[in-house]
Write an enzyme that holds these catalytic residues in place. Sequence first.
Site, mmCIF file in Angstrom:
data_model
loop_
_atom_site.group_PDB
_atom_site.id
_atom_site.type_symbol
_atom_site.label_atom_id
_atom_site.label_comp_id
_atom_site.label_asym_id
_atom_site.label_seq_id
_atom_site.Cartn_x
_atom_site.Cartn_y
_atom_site.Cartn_z
ATOM 1 C CG ASN A 9 41.422 39.480 109.027
ATOM 2 O OD1 ASN A 9 42.529 39.020 108.727
ATOM 3 N ND2 ASN A 9 40.406 38.719 109.391
ATOM 4 C CE LYS A 11 38.590 38.042 106.297
ATOM 5 N NZ LYS A 11 37.196 37.722 106.003
ATOM 6 C CG HIS A 95 38.168 35.889 111.610
ATOM 7 N ND1 HIS A 95 37.541 35.150 110.646
ATOM 8 C CD2 HIS A 95 37.972 37.194 111.297
ATOM 9 C CE1 HIS A 95 36.988 35.995 109.770
ATOM 10 N NE2 HIS A 95 37.237 37.229 110.131
ATOM 11 C CD GLU A 97 37.398 34.301 107.133
ATOM 12 O OE1 GLU A 97 38.609 34.581 107.174
ATOM 13 O OE2 GLU A 97 36.540 35.067 106.629
ATOM 14 C CD GLU A 167 34.936 40.024 111.741
ATOM 15 O OE1 GLU A 167 35.457 40.990 111.204
ATOM 16 O OE2 GLU A 167 35.275 38.849 111.491
ATOM 17 N N GLY A 173 32.290 38.807 103.822
ATOM 18 C CA GLY A 173 32.641 38.521 102.437
ATOM 19 C C GLY A 173 31.439 38.247 101.546
ATOM 20 C CB SER A 213 29.943 43.309 103.737
ATOM 21 O OG SER A 213 30.088 41.962 103.293
HETATM 22 P P1 13P Z 1 34.783 41.393 104.837
HETATM 23 O O1 13P Z 1 35.020 42.853 105.161
HETATM 24 O O2 13P Z 1 35.514 40.952 103.597
HETATM 25 O O3 13P Z 1 33.346 41.032 104.836
HETATM 26 O O4 13P Z 1 35.473 40.566 106.029
HETATM 27 C C1 13P Z 1 35.184 40.886 107.336
HETATM 28 C C2 13P Z 1 36.108 40.122 108.207
HETATM 29 O O5 13P Z 1 36.020 38.918 108.304
HETATM 30 C C3 13P Z 1 37.142 40.882 108.924
HETATM 31 O O6 13P Z 1 37.759 40.089 109.875
#
Ligand code: 13P
Length: 253
Positions: A9, A11, A95, A97, A167, A173, A213
């Site tokens: 992803n 982002k 997601h 976010e 997640e 992150g 992560s």
């Molecule tokens: P990270 O791997 O940067 O923690 O992000 C995970 C994520 O949100 C994938 O959609």
Amino acid sequence: MRKKIIAGNWKMNVKPSETAALVKAVAEATKQYGNVEIVCCTPAIDVPAAVAAAAGTQVGIGTENCHWKDSGAYTGEISTGMIVDSGAKYVIVGHSERRQYFGETDETVNLRARAAIAAGLTTMVCVGETLEEREAGKLVEVIERQMNVGLKDVTAADCAKLVIAYEPVWAIGTGKTATPDQAQEVHALIRATLAKLVGAETAETVRIQYGGSMKPGNAAELLAKKDIDGGLIGGAALKAADFAGIIAAAANA
Ligand code: 13P
């Protein structure tokens, strides 16, 4: 046997002009892992470049969101028909976010997921609790609600196109990964909740990714767990070597 699925992803991190190089590097570094489904989900504006760069390779391309209407006055949104037309075959829905910053609710996740599945896209529906919810003892309640509302009216037949991503918001992150046991516990809960919605036999066929992560150094122990069928990768998907390291772990799991 559920085929492992490792999806990046990206982002809001990769420009159209940078897209082809990253997709080609991923394709090159992962050629030998034919037993893993490999996906790069990119910003919508990167999709044409990503699809062109992935042509003839084992890498599939997806987007990070979709709208549920076919067309109309929805400034800034993209429809599932547009995604299909662009050559992308995957989409991420719900997601954290999107939920945290853009007002996504379980109800809109449901609308998006059903539209994406109906359009034939492989649809990765994200669920996961915040640290606050976990510490308040609401983990089970939150996951069950996200599943029951987010997947309302999704049928057993629809499950051929469904992937679920667990997640934990506190692991995204942050460098904090759920332990393999913590992740497995929630993956088992997700499968049991899905079984109540579509039947146990179908629930056994649906892949559940872990995200938060995940990196080459911790992927193998996570992917060794019974109900962890892949990963949804943020930061580590931006470097082909790291992403390939995770895919290698999935290939050997
Ligand atoms: P990270 O791997 O940067 O923690 O992000 C995970 C994520 O949100 C994938 O959609």
